[in-house]
Structures are given as structure tokens and as C-alpha cells.
Design a protein around this motif. Structure first.
Motif, PDB file in Angstrom:
ATOM      1  N   ASP A   1     -44.208  12.201 -13.717  1.00 29.36           N
ATOM      2  CA  ASP A   1     -43.393  12.233 -13.852  1.00 29.36           C
ATOM      3  C   ASP A   1     -41.894  12.016 -13.248  1.00 29.36           C
ATOM      4  O   ASP A   1     -40.750  11.092 -13.374  1.00 29.36           O
ATOM      5  N   LEU A   2     -42.799  11.631 -11.891  1.00 26.27           N
ATOM      6  CA  LEU A   2     -41.326  10.356 -10.904  1.00 26.27           C
ATOM      7  C   LEU A   2     -41.372   9.013 -10.900  1.00 26.27           C
ATOM      8  O   LEU A   2     -40.548   8.706 -10.963  1.00 26.27           O
ATOM      9  N   ILE A   3     -42.719   8.830 -11.903  1.00 22.04           N
ATOM     10  CA  ILE A   3     -42.116   7.020 -12.829  1.00 22.04           C
ATOM     11  C   ILE A   3     -41.064   7.220 -13.672  1.00 22.04           C
ATOM     12  O   ILE A   3     -39.879   6.528 -12.923  1.00 22.04           O
ATOM     13  N   ARG A   4     -40.152   8.029 -13.986  1.00 15.76           N
ATOM     14  CA  ARG A   4     -39.150   8.633 -14.720  1.00 15.76           C
ATOM     15  C   ARG A   4     -37.647   8.628 -14.010  1.00 15.76           C
ATOM     16  O   ARG A   4     -36.830   8.429 -14.183  1.00 15.76           O
ATOM     17  N   ARG A   5     -37.850   8.721 -12.802  1.00 16.46           N
ATOM     18  CA  ARG A   5     -36.997   8.577 -11.303  1.00 16.46           C
ATOM     19  C   ARG A   5     -36.712   6.553 -11.866  1.00 16.46           C
ATOM     20  O   ARG A   5     -35.545   6.787 -11.049  1.00 16.46           O
ATOM     21  N   ARG A   6     -37.680   5.633 -11.323  1.00 17.94           N
ATOM     22  CA  ARG A   6     -36.925   4.947 -11.283  1.00 17.94           C
ATOM     23  C   ARG A   6     -35.806   4.253 -11.949  1.00 17.94           C
ATOM     24  O   ARG A   6     -35.794   3.940 -13.480  1.00 17.94           O
ATOM     25  N   PRO A   7     -35.067   3.375 -11.469  1.00 20.28           N
ATOM     26  CA  PRO A   7     -33.968   3.045 -12.107  1.00 20.28           C
ATOM     27  C   PRO A   7     -34.386   2.269 -13.361  1.00 20.28           C
ATOM     28  O   PRO A   7     -33.703   1.516 -14.131  1.00 20.28           O
ATOM     29  N   ASP A   8     -35.723   1.068 -13.416  1.00 18.76           N
ATOM     30  CA  ASP A   8     -35.857   0.624 -14.014  1.00 18.76           C
ATOM     31  C   ASP A   8     -36.033   0.655 -15.467  1.00 18.76           C
ATOM     32  O   ASP A   8     -35.800   0.651 -16.655  1.00 18.76           O
TER      33      ASP A   8
END
Length: 457
Positions: A198-205
Motif C-alpha cells: 500500500d505504501l508503495i502507492r505513495r511513491r512519486p514515481d
């Protein structure tokens, strides 16, 4: 710019003047050229407004707006990615600076210890107990340890200059702000990272790749709108007269207004292929998004694994360093009593220098890997939405010398927020907490001394 297409696309004021002379030989004016009172030359003054408005019946302009908004949001994520990279670089450089401080302190302590050992060897040589070989060996290991200090000081200066560059300052001495020296900041005992997927979705890329796919999807609608007629309203309001004094009179007014359409009826092969091309680009953008997600998941898993494994390595190095320090103390004591030769002392002290240096490097890597975890999970760009986040950088630039305390290492925090409910830029998800195993309590690297070594806490 794109929203402006919803309103009349052409709104122009126009004006012109011309002096006209008609041919006396060309038809039909040649028939009137010999008539009395017929003027073959005249002035033409005109001023007015032109308007053209293509109506968005098929959603062409609305899809153009969607595409433009998604592109703007993708550019915003580029900016967020730069913030994440900047904060990670600042934090990592600070950790490297403090790691070098600790390695320098340990090197200086070992120099002091080896000077004492050299004094013991000289005293025993002067008493005739040992040969001069012991003195030369003690001097050799002392000089070798002293040679580490200039190298570490140069590396510290490079890190300090790098930190100045990241803070937007010319290279300068930061001791007045950060303090002359310091320890490696302790990592928190527990690190809550949430659910990495889920937190990967916060990544700007990842968010940027999603917005680029959304922009390309909207371009398909723009291409499909070309199958249908372009319906527009055109009009003109003007004043036209031969004499300028009569230009704005009521009789000089002229105008026209009416609907019209333009339809590319013989270009369906080209239009259909254009739609297929935009659709292929959309599929390419989707594949790019999937690849970005997979790479983000790989990076996050790698950094979490590196962080956990380095903690295990740190605990082993702490035990090894403690044992090496005790062995060095016993070797010095037994050498003074004549129970062992000097080679055992040399080996133990050389091993102590290596173990303490490796322990300091490992403590630095634990902190660096934690920074890597936050970076892999996309943490840090929220400071753009939090004006108070720049206070530390402002203090670094404005705090007067002599009044500062050693600054703590930047601690990036993961603060997830609700998941997106619309196709716009996804918001930060609210993950279920997942806690990494506690980090080991930092141990003070033991240094050999004539007294028995204490157990690190």
C-alpha cells in the motif's frame, strides 16, 4: 490553456484601411469607366470583431482538459520525487558525517593506546628484557593507525561540503551549526512501515506513471472525436465606410452570424489508425506503470531486508569488538609480565582497530538502510504541504555560530493517508500497522585500556 477551448476559440478585434483603384479595361468595370460621375477609385475603412466557437458535442475538448490535468499532476509528482531524493541525500550525508566522526574518535583512542604500548616496549627494551624488534613493531602499528586519521578527516570534509551543497550553501565549516563532532544517531527501537504494497502507492514515481497512463487514456477520446463533425458558430460584427468620418455611423454597420460544420468524411482510414496508435501508446503506458510498481516493490523489499540483516550483523560485530578489546587488554597485561611475546600484542591491537572501525561502519549502515527504507516507501515529499517542515533547513542557514547544539539526523517519517476514491492523483493510503523487529540498542564501541573492559549496554 486547455480549459480555454470550452469557450469561443477565436475572439479577435480587427481593423483595416485600403486605397482601391479599379481597372478601366477589365470586365465589367470597363462598361462603366466612360460614364460621367462614376469613380473608379475609392477608400475602404473597416473595423469590427470576429468570433468562432466550436461546440464540444463529442467531448473532444473535455478529454483534452483531462489529459492536460493529468500531465500537470505527473509533473507535480516529478517535483515530489525530487523532494524525496533531496531529503534522503541530506539525511544520508549527515549520517556519513557522523559515522566519520565516530571512526575518527576511535582512531584517536587507538593511537593513544598504541602510544602507551610503545612506551611499555621502550621501557622493557631499555631494561634489556626484550630486543629492539618490539619497539619497531610498536612504532609500525602506531604509524599505521595514525595514517588513518588524515584519510578520515579528508572524507569528513568531503561529506561536509556535500551537505553544504545539498542545503544550497557554498562549502563552509558546519561545526558551528552541527557541532564539532557527534555520534551516529540512534535508530528508533521499533519502525512502523505499514503494508509495503500500500505504501508503495505513495511513491512519486508510481503516482507519476499512473498519471501519465491517465493522460494517454484521455488522448484516445480526443482521437475518437475526429470521427464526428466539428460543429461551430461563426460571426462577425463590423463597421465599413469609404470615409473615416462615416465609419461608426449607423448606416456603416454590417455583420453576419450562423452555424456551420466541418466533417472529415474521406479520412476514416487515417483517423481509425490514429485511434489505434493512441490506444497502443496507452497500453505502453500501462506496461510502464506495472514495471514501475514492480521495481518499487523490489526496492522496498531490498531495503527492508538490508535494514534487518545489517542489524543482525551489528549485534555480531558488537560481540566481536567486545571480545577483541578484552583480548587486547589481556595481551598487554601478560606482555608486561613477560608471559607472551610482543607479536600477540601487535595482533590483538591491529584486530581491535579493524573491529572498532567495522562496528562504526555497521552502525552507520543501519541508519543509512533505515533512510533507504523511508525513501523506498516514498516518504518525505509531504514537507511541500507542511510549511513548518522547512524550519530545520532555515535554522541551518540562519543560526549564529557559537549558539548551536549538535543537530539530530533528519528522521523521515511515513505518514500514510486515505486511499484514492477517484481517478485523480491517488492520495496516500492508510495502511494497517506492521512493525519491523526492534533495532539493537546502540553500544558504545569498547576501547582497550589497562583496566578490564566493561560490557557494552
Amino acid at each position: 490553456v486547455a480549459r480555454g477551448y470550452l469557450w469561443p476559440q477565436e475572439q479577435q478585434a480587427m481593423g483595416a484601411y485600403s486605397r482601391n483603384q479599379m481597372s478601366k479595361e477589365a470586365f465589367p468595370m470597363s462598361k462603366f469607366s466612360q460614364m460621367a460621375g462614376f469613380n473608379m477609385s475609392y477608400d475602404d475603412w473597416v473595423a469590427g470583431l470576429n468570433l468562432a466557437w466550436e461546440l464540444d458535442f463529442w467531448g473532444r475538448f473535455r478529454r483534452m482538459i483531462e489529459s492536460a490535468e493529468a500531465n500537470v499532476q505527473a509533473q507535480e509528482e516529478d517535483y515530489n520525487a525530487a523532494l524525496v531524493l533531496l531529503q534522503a541525500e541530506v539525511a544520508s550525508t549527515y549520517i556519513q558525517l557522523r559515522e566519520l566522526d565516530e571512526r575518527l574518535e576511535l582512531a584517536r583512542k587507538n593511537v593513544a593506546l598504541q602510544k602507551d604500548t610503545l612506551a611499555i616496549a621502550k621501557a622493557r627494551f631499555e631494561q634489556g628484557v626484550v630486543s629492539q624488534l618490539d619497539v619497531h613493531q610498536a612504532q609500525a602499528i602506531l604509524s599505521n593507525t595514525e595514517s588513518m586519521i588524515p584519510m578520515l578527516e579528508a572524507m569528513r570534509r568531503v561529506s561536509e561540503n556535500r551537505l553544504c551543497t545539498l542545503l544550497g550553501q557554498p562549502p563552509q565549516d558546519l561545526d558551528a551549526v552541527l557541532g564539532p563532532s557527534g555520534k551516529i544517531p540512534n535508530v528508533p527501537p521499533e519502525v512502523v512501515v505499514g503494508i509495503p504494497a500500500d505504501l508503495i502507492r505513495r511513491r512519486p514515481d508510481v503516482r507519476r506513471a499512473e498519471r501519465l497512463a491517465a493522460a494517454q487514456c484521455a488522448r484516445i477520446g480526443v482521437a475518437e472525436a475526429e470521427f464526428y463533425p466539428h460543429i461551430a458558430i461563426t460571426g462577425q460584427l463590423a463597421w465599413q465606410a469609404e470615409n473615416f468620418n462615416d465609419l461608426f455611423g449607423g448606416r456603416a454597420f454590417t455583420g453576419m452570424i450562423g452555424p456551420g460544420f466541418r466533417w472529415n468524411i474521406l479520412n476514416y482510414g487515417r483517423l481509425r489508425n490514429n485511434v489505434l496508435m493512441e490506444d497502443a501508446r496507452f497500453r505502453q503506458a500501462i506496461l510502464g506503470y506495472q514495471e514501475t510498481v514492480l521495481r518499487a516493490a523490489e526496492e522496498a523489499e531490498d531495503m527492508i531486508t538490508a535494514y534487518l540483516m545489517e542489524q543482525r550483523r551489528l549485534r555480531a560485530l558488537e560481540q566481536a569488538t567486545e571480545a577483541t578489546a578484552q583480548a587486547s587488554q589481556l595481551a598487554v597485561a601478560q606482555y608486561q609480565q613477560g608471559l607472551i611475546d610482543f607479536q600477540r600484542v601487535i595482533d590483538s591491537q591491529r584486530a581491535l582497530v579493524q573491529q572498532q572501525d567495522a562496528l562504526a561502519e555497521s552502525r552507520g549502515k543501519v541508519a543509512l538502510n533505515l533512510i533507504g527504507v523511508y525513501k523506498a516507501l516514498g516518504g518525505g515529499w509531504e514537507m511541500r504541504r507542511n510549511p513548518s517542515a522547512g524550519i530545520i533547513l532555515t535554522q541551518l542557514k540562519t543560526k549564529p555560530a557559537g549558539t548551536s547544539q549538535p543537530a539530530p539526523a533528519p528522521q523521515p517519517a511515513v505518514q500514510p493517508q486515505p486511499a484514492p476514491a477517484t481517478p485523480s492523483v491517488p492520495s496516500e493510503p492508510q495502511p494497517m500497522p506492521q512493525t519491523l523487529p526492534p533495532a539493537p540498542a546502540p553500544a558504545q564501541p569498547p576501547a582497550a585500556a589497562p583496566a578490564p573492559a566493561t560490557t557494552p549496554q
